[in-house]
Design a protein around this motif. Sequence first.
Motif, PDB file in Angstrom:
ATOM      1  N   ILE A 138       0.849  -1.192   0.000  1.00 50.92           N
ATOM      2  CA  ILE A 138       0.000   0.000   0.000  1.00 50.92           C
ATOM      3  C   ILE A 138       0.883   1.239   0.000  1.00 50.92           C
ATOM      4  O   ILE A 138       1.587   1.528   0.970  1.00 50.92           O
ATOM      5  CB  ILE A 138      -0.944   0.003   1.208  1.00 50.92           C
ATOM      6  N   PHE A 139       0.840   1.969  -1.117  1.00 51.50           N
ATOM      7  CA  PHE A 139       1.644   3.174  -1.297  1.00 51.50           C
ATOM      8  C   PHE A 139       0.812   4.425  -1.027  1.00 51.50           C
ATOM      9  O   PHE A 139      -0.394   4.452  -1.252  1.00 51.50           O
ATOM     10  CB  PHE A 139       2.149   3.267  -2.744  1.00 51.50           C
ATOM     11  N   SER A 140       1.484   5.502  -0.611  1.00 52.11           N
ATOM     12  CA  SER A 140       0.836   6.817  -0.617  1.00 52.11           C
ATOM     13  C   SER A 140       0.584   7.214  -2.069  1.00 52.11           C
ATOM     14  O   SER A 140       1.385   6.876  -2.948  1.00 52.11           O
ATOM     15  CB  SER A 140       1.741   7.854   0.054  1.00 52.11           C
ATOM     16  N   PRO A 141      -0.528   7.908  -2.371  1.00 49.78           N
ATOM     17  CA  PRO A 141      -1.472   8.501  -1.428  1.00 49.78           C
ATOM     18  C   PRO A 141      -2.717   7.648  -1.181  1.00 49.78           C
ATOM     19  O   PRO A 141      -3.808   8.188  -0.993  1.00 49.78           O
ATOM     20  CB  PRO A 141      -1.855   9.794  -2.145  1.00 49.78           C
ATOM     21  N   ALA A 142      -2.590   6.336  -1.220  1.00 49.72           N
ATOM     22  CA  ALA A 142      -3.748   5.465  -1.011  1.00 49.72           C
ATOM     23  C   ALA A 142      -4.449   5.816   0.298  1.00 49.72           C
ATOM     24  O   ALA A 142      -3.813   5.987   1.332  1.00 49.72           O
ATOM     25  CB  ALA A 142      -3.291   4.009  -0.992  1.00 49.72           C
ATOM     26  N   ALA A 143      -5.773   5.913   0.262  1.00 49.92           N
ATOM     27  CA  ALA A 143      -6.542   6.259   1.455  1.00 49.92           C
ATOM     28  C   ALA A 143      -7.957   5.734   1.313  1.00 49.92           C
ATOM     29  O   ALA A 143      -8.470   5.566   0.203  1.00 49.92           O
ATOM     30  CB  ALA A 143      -6.560   7.772   1.674  1.00 49.92           C
ATOM     31  N   ASN A 144      -8.575   5.470   2.447  1.00 50.17           N
ATOM     32  CA  ASN A 144      -9.984   5.054   2.480  1.00 50.17           C
ATOM     33  C   ASN A 144     -10.237   3.776   1.690  1.00 50.17           C
ATOM     34  O   ASN A 144     -11.313   3.594   1.122  1.00 50.17           O
ATOM     35  CB  ASN A 144     -10.895   6.178   1.972  1.00 50.17           C
ATOM     36  N   ASN A 145      -9.253   2.909   1.647  1.00 49.76           N
ATOM     37  CA  ASN A 145      -9.447   1.637   0.980  1.00 49.76           C
ATOM     38  C   ASN A 145      -9.973   0.600   1.966  1.00 49.76           C
ATOM     39  O   ASN A 145      -9.731   0.685   3.175  1.00 49.76           O
ATOM     40  CB  ASN A 145      -8.127   1.155   0.367  1.00 49.76           C
ATOM     41  N   LYS A 146     -10.688  -0.372   1.439  1.00 47.15           N
ATOM     42  CA  LYS A 146     -11.290  -1.426   2.249  1.00 47.15           C
ATOM     43  C   LYS A 146     -10.687  -2.757   1.823  1.00 47.15           C
ATOM     44  O   LYS A 146     -10.891  -3.205   0.690  1.00 47.15           O
ATOM     45  CB  LYS A 146     -12.810  -1.416   2.064  1.00 47.15           C
ATOM     46  N   THR A 153       2.567   9.890  13.360  1.00 47.36           N
ATOM     47  CA  THR A 153       2.079   9.857  11.999  1.00 47.36           C
ATOM     48  C   THR A 153       2.814   8.761  11.240  1.00 47.36           C
ATOM     49  O   THR A 153       3.856   8.277  11.652  1.00 47.36           O
ATOM     50  CB  THR A 153       2.299  11.201  11.296  1.00 47.36           C
ATOM     51  N   GLY A 154       2.254   8.403  10.105  1.00 47.47           N
ATOM     52  CA  GLY A 154       2.828   7.352   9.284  1.00 47.47           C
ATOM     53  C   GLY A 154       1.721   6.508   8.701  1.00 47.47           C
ATOM     54  O   GLY A 154       0.563   6.940   8.605  1.00 47.47           O
ATOM     55  N   ALA A 155       2.054   5.303   8.278  1.00 49.42           N
ATOM     56  CA  ALA A 155       1.070   4.414   7.680  1.00 49.42           C
ATOM     57  C   ALA A 155      -0.066   4.158   8.670  1.00 49.42           C
ATOM     58  O   ALA A 155       0.163   3.767   9.816  1.00 49.42           O
ATOM     59  CB  ALA A 155       1.736   3.100   7.292  1.00 49.42           C
ATOM     60  N   ASN A 156      -1.308   4.415   8.202  1.00 42.59           N
ATOM     61  CA  ASN A 156      -2.495   4.292   9.070  1.00 42.59           C
ATOM     62  C   ASN A 156      -2.280   4.998  10.403  1.00 42.59           C
ATOM     63  O   ASN A 156      -2.756   4.543  11.461  1.00 42.59           O
ATOM     64  CB  ASN A 156      -2.862   2.824   9.280  1.00 42.59           C
ATOM     65  N   ASN A 157      -1.531   6.112  10.356  1.00 43.15           N
ATOM     66  CA  ASN A 157      -1.203   6.906  11.547  1.00 43.15           C
ATOM     67  C   ASN A 157      -0.530   6.060  12.631  1.00 43.15           C
ATOM     68  O   ASN A 157      -0.590   6.395  13.816  1.00 43.15           O
ATOM     69  CB  ASN A 157      -2.448   7.597  12.110  1.00 43.15           C
ATOM     70  N   LEU A 158       0.119   4.956  12.215  1.00 45.59           N
ATOM     71  CA  LEU A 158       0.770   4.034  13.158  1.00 45.59           C
ATOM     72  C   LEU A 158      -0.154   3.707  14.326  1.00 45.59           C
ATOM     73  O   LEU A 158       0.236   3.724  15.496  1.00 45.59           O
ATOM     74  CB  LEU A 158       2.094   4.605  13.648  1.00 45.59           C
ATOM     75  N   MET A 159      -1.381   3.397  13.977  1.00 46.77           N
ATOM     76  CA  MET A 159      -2.405   3.087  14.985  1.00 46.77           C
ATOM     77  C   MET A 159      -1.891   2.038  15.967  1.00 46.77           C
ATOM     78  O   MET A 159      -1.363   1.006  15.574  1.00 46.77           O
ATOM     79  CB  MET A 159      -3.656   2.570  14.266  1.00 46.77           C
ATOM     80  N   VAL A 170       1.941  -4.758   3.549  1.00 46.88           N
ATOM     81  CA  VAL A 170       3.053  -3.897   3.953  1.00 46.88           C
ATOM     82  C   VAL A 170       2.783  -2.478   3.470  1.00 46.88           C
ATOM     83  O   VAL A 170       2.345  -2.265   2.335  1.00 46.88           O
ATOM     84  CB  VAL A 170       4.390  -4.416   3.375  1.00 46.88           C
ATOM     85  N   PHE A 171       3.056  -1.503   4.334  1.00 43.26           N
ATOM     86  CA  PHE A 171       2.892  -0.084   4.020  1.00 43.26           C
ATOM     87  C   PHE A 171       4.270   0.568   3.941  1.00 43.26           C
ATOM     88  O   PHE A 171       4.859   0.871   4.982  1.00 43.26           O
ATOM     89  CB  PHE A 171       2.111   0.629   5.122  1.00 43.26           C
ATOM     90  N   PRO A 172       4.812   0.848   2.770  1.00 47.98           N
ATOM     91  CA  PRO A 172       6.088   1.541   2.710  1.00 47.98           C
ATOM     92  C   PRO A 172       5.966   3.064   2.771  1.00 47.98           C
ATOM     93  O   PRO A 172       6.978   3.758   2.773  1.00 47.98           O
ATOM     94  CB  PRO A 172       6.648   1.109   1.353  1.00 47.98           C
ATOM     95  N   GLY A 173       4.769   3.597   2.820  1.00 48.43           N
ATOM     96  CA  GLY A 173       4.592   5.044   2.826  1.00 48.43           C
ATOM     97  C   GLY A 173       3.712   5.499   3.960  1.00 48.43           C
ATOM     98  O   GLY A 173       3.610   4.846   5.004  1.00 48.43           O
ATOM     99  N   ASN A 174       3.032   6.635   3.783  1.00 53.26           N
ATOM    100  CA  ASN A 174       2.220   7.246   4.833  1.00 53.26           C
ATOM    101  C   ASN A 174       0.734   7.190   4.511  1.00 53.26           C
ATOM    102  O   ASN A 174      -0.029   8.072   4.897  1.00 53.26           O
ATOM    103  CB  ASN A 174       2.650   8.694   5.065  1.00 53.26           C
TER     104      ASN A 174
END
Length: 611
Positions: free
Chosen positions: A306-314, A389-395, A342-346
């Motif tokens: 999952i690369f930036s700027p991917a968002a709101n994906n299910k 901050t970071g991938a999925n806000n590093l939840m 794996v998330f290599p971005g934000n």
Amino acid sequence: MRLHPTTCIYERFLFLTILALSAAGQFAAAQTVFEVNITGHNPDFSPGDGICQTLPFVDSCSLRAAIMEANVHPNSVGPDIIRFTNMPLTDGLAVIEIFGTDLPDITQPLVIDGTTSAGEIVIDGYTEVPYDQRTTGITLATGSQGSTIRGLSITRFDLYGILVESHLNTIVENHIGLLQDGSDYGNGDAAIYVTGHANQIGKAVQGNVLGHSGGWGIFIDGGTGNLIRGNYVGTNAAGMDLGNLQGISIYGAGNTVGGPKSQGNIVGHNIIGIILAGSDNTIQGNYIGTNEAGDDLGNLQTGILIFSPAANNKIGYGKNATIPLTTPKANTIAYNGWGGIVFPGNSIQNSIRGNVFFENSNDLTTDRLGIDLGVFNGITPNDADDADTGANNLMNYPDVARAFYRPGSDALIIEYSVSSDSSIVPYPLTIDAYLVDHANDRQAKTFIGTNIYTAPNSVASFEIDANSLTWDSTQYVVLTATDSLGNTSEFSAPAGHLGTGPGSLLEVAGANEADMMFRAPTDAAKGTLTAYPNPFNPRTSIALNPPVSGRVRVTIHDALGRQVALVDDRDVSAGTTHTFSFDGTGLASGVYLLHAQGKGFVATRRLTIVK
């Protein structure tokens, strides 16, 4: 329409008469069928006359000629149709060689149906022309919306097997980059490259087989609303290794990859299974690195990247969805070399719920990860308030205090807390529980239930009906947390195993000192946790000798189980005493719980502050 030499003049006259009558409104128009019967690549003799014919007075219709006629032929009653009849076959193949000159772009709605042939229709783009004259197999250009490409083998084109620039097209039952027997005849950049919208690539039982591409199996480049379903990408029904460099790449919005389990794709043997760099996409019901039988078809690196700027994906289920125990829409992600997802971005707000993960590994860590919020960096440690901050806000993932089976109630009991501050992370949190087989397996073999978490740093408990599940007393529990915007965490450390019996953090609060020993996975795994002085004011020294090496989280909780302090979160070694200092200056007098949790163990001690 094909012409026989003896009736050529008559049929041409009849055809033109029909057209004239139709134009005058005196004869109902019908879909036109062009019957390709030669493997040659010559153009149409007289484009626009409605007759597919490469030479005058000769019964010869090439694919090139048929497309030329279809592009200029009126088809207001429906797309023209290209079929293949009486094709000359060699070893069951009818090979149409393009010789470095692209077929005409398709500019009107058209059906090309290779399943009408008695043998396999192969469109072969092999050529020795210079690289800058690269070729594409079939191009669905502007104006071709509503076309169907079915049942072809499209091989050895320098660019794309099929380029889709228009919308609402259907591409099914093709073999692209290979023959039906799996033979490698890969295309250069992509099997299918899509810039258009609302196209359907594959169906539940009519998927495409896409392999041996130097780039992608399927590339969605800015397209929206496309449906990718029922395809074999990098493999086939027999599980052969037909790997592409990348299986499926999504650089667009609102696309769907898969659906229910019977309609998902099988993506295996690629370098990367799926790359997700767009937003508002759905990935459901796919087998990534495996198939329904559970075979090892692992992608060399990751299942989903999952690369930036991917968002709101299910991925699996969305942030507010109710997940049934049968998980008919979840993905199965297994045997991928560097981890499941794996998330290599934000990239943020990507919901990952209800999926099955197993046998994914990460070469850079001893833990096997289903979800890695980082650049292959192993477990991302929680922080005290989740203000990062970071991938999925590093939840932050949940800290599981205890997971066990209570025989009297026939229930699985799970107790946990989450250290995310509600002023930073949007509440409520959705907590999903899964079973795993191993004490170091941060993956998800079986989804078992969901709980809603509303109070930060408090110990929550929920029960799951053990009779509704298939489980084993040797299994462990892992959790994920998803905030109200859809940011899903990594998996927690496994807790259990489930056969360790009753006894929990809340129950320990009133127990004797003898009851507050390590809850470890086996009798052989023992350790110690002490605090001195105790009672104390305001500082005490904590000594931990863990039974298992790995990351340990040491926290302080009040009598209600709410976390009031994070003492430390770090890697420790078994067989060594590690010391931590705690200052209780900001806490009131009373009884508190010292809680230590690591890989496969949990321990508690009572602390008393006297001021």
